[in-house]
Design a protein around this motif. Structure first.
Motif, mmCIF file in Angstrom:
data_model
loop_
_atom_site.group_PDB
_atom_site.id
_atom_site.type_symbol
_atom_site.label_atom_id
_atom_site.label_comp_id
_atom_site.label_asym_id
_atom_site.label_seq_id
_atom_site.Cartn_x
_atom_site.Cartn_y
_atom_site.Cartn_z
ATOM 1 N N ILE A 130 0.853 -1.186 0.000
ATOM 2 C CA ILE A 130 0.000 0.000 0.000
ATOM 3 C C ILE A 130 0.888 1.234 0.000
ATOM 4 N N CYS A 131 0.348 2.339 -0.535
ATOM 5 C CA CYS A 131 1.162 3.524 -0.736
ATOM 6 C C CYS A 131 0.271 4.745 -0.947
ATOM 7 N N PRO A 132 0.823 5.955 -0.809
ATOM 8 C CA PRO A 132 0.070 7.177 -1.121
ATOM 9 C C PRO A 132 -0.162 7.275 -2.632
ATOM 10 N N ASN A 133 -1.390 7.498 -3.018
ATOM 11 C CA ASN A 133 -1.756 7.476 -4.428
ATOM 12 C C ASN A 133 -0.995 8.527 -5.227
ATOM 13 N N GLY A 134 -0.537 8.131 -6.423
ATOM 14 C CA GLY A 134 0.107 9.048 -7.353
ATOM 15 C C GLY A 134 1.597 9.185 -7.199
ATOM 16 N N LEU A 135 2.189 8.609 -6.165
ATOM 17 C CA LEU A 135 3.632 8.718 -5.954
ATOM 18 C C LEU A 135 4.361 7.554 -6.618
ATOM 19 N N LEU A 136 5.646 7.771 -6.891
ATOM 20 C CA LEU A 136 6.496 6.718 -7.436
ATOM 21 C C LEU A 136 7.034 5.872 -6.286
ATOM 22 N N VAL A 137 6.903 4.564 -6.423
ATOM 23 C CA VAL A 137 7.395 3.632 -5.404
ATOM 24 C C VAL A 137 8.617 2.909 -5.975
ATOM 25 N N GLN A 138 9.758 3.044 -5.296
ATOM 26 C CA GLN A 138 10.982 2.350 -5.708
ATOM 27 C C GLN A 138 11.323 1.272 -4.686
ATOM 28 N N LEU A 139 11.622 0.088 -5.209
ATOM 29 C CA LEU A 139 11.936 -1.069 -4.367
ATOM 30 C C LEU A 139 13.444 -1.278 -4.333
ATOM 31 N N TYR A 140 13.966 -1.470 -3.129
ATOM 32 C CA TYR A 140 15.399 -1.680 -2.942
ATOM 33 C C TYR A 140 15.621 -3.070 -2.339
ATOM 34 N N ASP A 141 16.600 -3.771 -2.914
ATOM 35 C CA ASP A 141 16.980 -5.106 -2.438
ATOM 36 C C ASP A 141 18.433 -5.023 -1.979
ATOM 37 N N ASN A 142 18.637 -5.178 -0.675
ATOM 38 C CA ASN A 142 19.980 -5.033 -0.094
ATOM 39 C C ASN A 142 20.603 -3.681 -0.450
ATOM 40 N N GLY A 143 19.753 -2.644 -0.482
ATOM 41 C CA GLY A 143 20.221 -1.291 -0.754
ATOM 42 C C GLY A 143 20.334 -0.934 -2.216
ATOM 43 N N VAL A 144 20.025 -1.863 -3.140
ATOM 44 C CA VAL A 144 20.136 -1.624 -4.584
ATOM 45 C C VAL A 144 18.734 -1.477 -5.167
ATOM 46 N N MET A 145 18.523 -0.444 -5.988
ATOM 47 C CA MET A 145 17.224 -0.225 -6.618
ATOM 48 C C MET A 145 16.983 -1.303 -7.670
ATOM 49 N N VAL A 146 15.921 -2.107 -7.475
ATOM 50 C CA VAL A 146 15.666 -3.243 -8.359
ATOM 51 C C VAL A 146 14.305 -3.158 -9.052
ATOM 52 N N GLY A 147 13.579 -2.060 -8.884
ATOM 53 C CA GLY A 147 12.292 -1.932 -9.559
ATOM 54 C C GLY A 147 11.532 -0.707 -9.086
ATOM 55 N N SER A 148 10.577 -0.270 -9.888
ATOM 56 C CA SER A 148 9.758 0.883 -9.529
ATOM 57 C C SER A 148 8.380 0.735 -10.144
ATOM 58 N N SER A 149 7.414 1.422 -9.529
ATOM 59 C CA SER A 149 6.035 1.381 -10.013
ATOM 60 C C SER A 149 5.315 2.606 -9.489
ATOM 61 N N LEU A 150 4.305 3.058 -10.232
ATOM 62 C CA LEU A 150 3.479 4.157 -9.750
ATOM 63 C C LEU A 150 2.409 3.619 -8.815
ATOM 64 N N CYS A 151 2.143 4.359 -7.750
ATOM 65 C CA CYS A 151 1.080 3.984 -6.824
ATOM 66 C C CYS A 151 -0.256 4.356 -7.449
ATOM 67 N N ASN A 152 -1.073 3.366 -7.702
ATOM 68 C CA ASN A 152 -2.363 3.570 -8.363
ATOM 69 C C ASN A 152 -3.473 3.030 -7.479
ATOM 70 N N GLY A 153 -4.378 3.910 -7.065
ATOM 71 C CA GLY A 153 -5.478 3.489 -6.220
ATOM 72 C C GLY A 153 -5.055 3.097 -4.825
ATOM 73 N N GLY A 154 -3.924 3.628 -4.357
ATOM 74 C CA GLY A 154 -3.473 3.335 -3.006
ATOM 75 C C GLY A 154 -2.682 2.056 -2.854
ATOM 76 N N SER A 155 -2.275 1.431 -3.973
ATOM 77 C CA SER A 155 -1.496 0.188 -3.885
ATOM 78 C C SER A 155 -0.506 0.122 -5.044
ATOM 79 N N PHE A 156 0.490 -0.750 -4.893
ATOM 80 C CA PHE A 156 1.474 -0.960 -5.955
ATOM 81 C C PHE A 156 1.730 -2.457 -6.102
ATOM 82 N N SER A 157 2.221 -2.829 -7.275
ATOM 83 C CA SER A 157 2.593 -4.212 -7.552
ATOM 84 C C SER A 157 3.690 -4.209 -8.599
#
Length: 312
Positions: free
Chosen positions: A83-110
């Motif tokens: 879950i996330c604030p709608n409209g923001l960019l969500v970046q996923l980090y694995d062991n401190g390394v950026m490994v993916g990103s997605s826009l928060c749509n409808g309060g959630s990301f996948s």
């Protein structure tokens, strides 16, 4: 001459009023029929001024819902949701390394992400349109048993320093990727998220791999990149691309952008309409009065003619 004068006297003023009414009625038209002021594209060699509005960075962060803390996997990539604030960019980090990103749509990301062999500490951070970071989520630790590692001796990893990049529509959007591990040569399949065929690219060695793509239309797109080495071991990366420019309202934007066909309903200019209806009453009254005056003058003329004949 007398007939022309009477005609002007009878119909002159009502005719003027009628012309005014017709002119005002032409102003009553759908708002979309009014010619819009053209918005020309900038010419080569011209200069422009851009200003950005400052704002406070996000105060609410995102959280990871799945996978749960301590989960174990034998296949990669995996799907991470939260879950996330709608409209923001969500970046996923694995062991401190950026490994993916997605826009928060409808309060959630996948998003789908590749894991490193062994322990993976996953966190997510949100960013606003100005690139300002919000709070980082609590870490979730998952374990990945890399079955390909024992067979081929090396794991392919694909990362980037950018979770989001942008370029004007019609201009190439470039993206530097970081490839490591595995055995070359490598085959890349890039889905730019705009409905075009996946872009195929080969790379002989590890290192920085630049990719580029010109988007035809403005919008926000999910870019999915798969890199496969000579042993068939793959790495996956999902990021967000922004094609800036004027959105065509008559078309639907592809990718994650939500296009809409905006057609304004007909709008009536009420002030000219009210004036027109107000003028209808005096116009009718003046026409009747002019007709009565014309009849009266004709009767007086006939009476004068009769009296003149009797006097003779």
């Amino acid at each position: 001459m007398m007939y022309s004068a009477r005609t002007i006297q009878r119909w002159g003023f009502p005719g003027i009023v009628g012309a005014i009414v017709i002119a005002l009625s032409l102003l009553v038209q759908p708002a979309y029929a009014i010619t819009q002021i053209p918005d020309p594209e900038p010419k080569p060699g011209s200069f422009g001024l851009a200003a950005s509005k400052t704002q406070a960075p996000p105060t609410q962060g995102a959280t990871i819902s799945t996978p749960g803390n301590g989960a174990g996997f034998t296949n990669s990539p995996i799907t991470v949701t939260g879950i996330c604030p709608n409209g923001l960019l969500v970046q996923l980090y694995d062991n401190g390394v950026m490994v993916g990103s997605s826009l928060c749509n409808g309060g959630s990301f996948s998003m789908q992400v590749s894991l490193f062999a062994g322990a993976n500490e996953l966190t997510v951070t949100v960013f606003d349109d100005l690139g300002q970071a919000g709070p980082t989520s609590a870490p979730i630790t998952v374990n990945y048993t890399d079955t390909h590692f024992s067979a081929f001796g090396s794991r392919v990893t694909l990362t980037s320093s950018y979770g989001r990049r942008s370029a004007p529509a019609g201009s190439p959007l470039t993206w530097p990727l970081q490839l490591s591990g595995g055995n070359g040569p490598y085959a890349f399949s890039i889905d730019w998220g705009d409905g075009s065929k996946p872009q195929l690219k080969s790379q002989a060695f590890t290192g920085v791999v630049p990719i580029d793509h010109p988007y035809v239309k403005a919008g926000i797109y999910t870019v999915s990149v798969t890199a496969t080495d000579t042993n068939g071991v793959s790495a996956f990366l999902q990021v967000v691309a922004v094609s800036s420019g004027k959105v065509d309202a008559a078309d639907t934007t592809g990718g994650d952008g939500v296009g809409s066909s905006i057609k304004s309903p007909p709008q009536v200019l009420w002030v000219p309409t009210i004036i027109m209806f107000i003028l209808l009453v005096p116009t009718y009254w003046l026409g009747r009065r002019s007709q009565m005056v014309s009849i009266r003058n004709r009767m007086l003329k006939e009476r004068n003619t009769v009296e003149h004949s009797k006097n003779k």
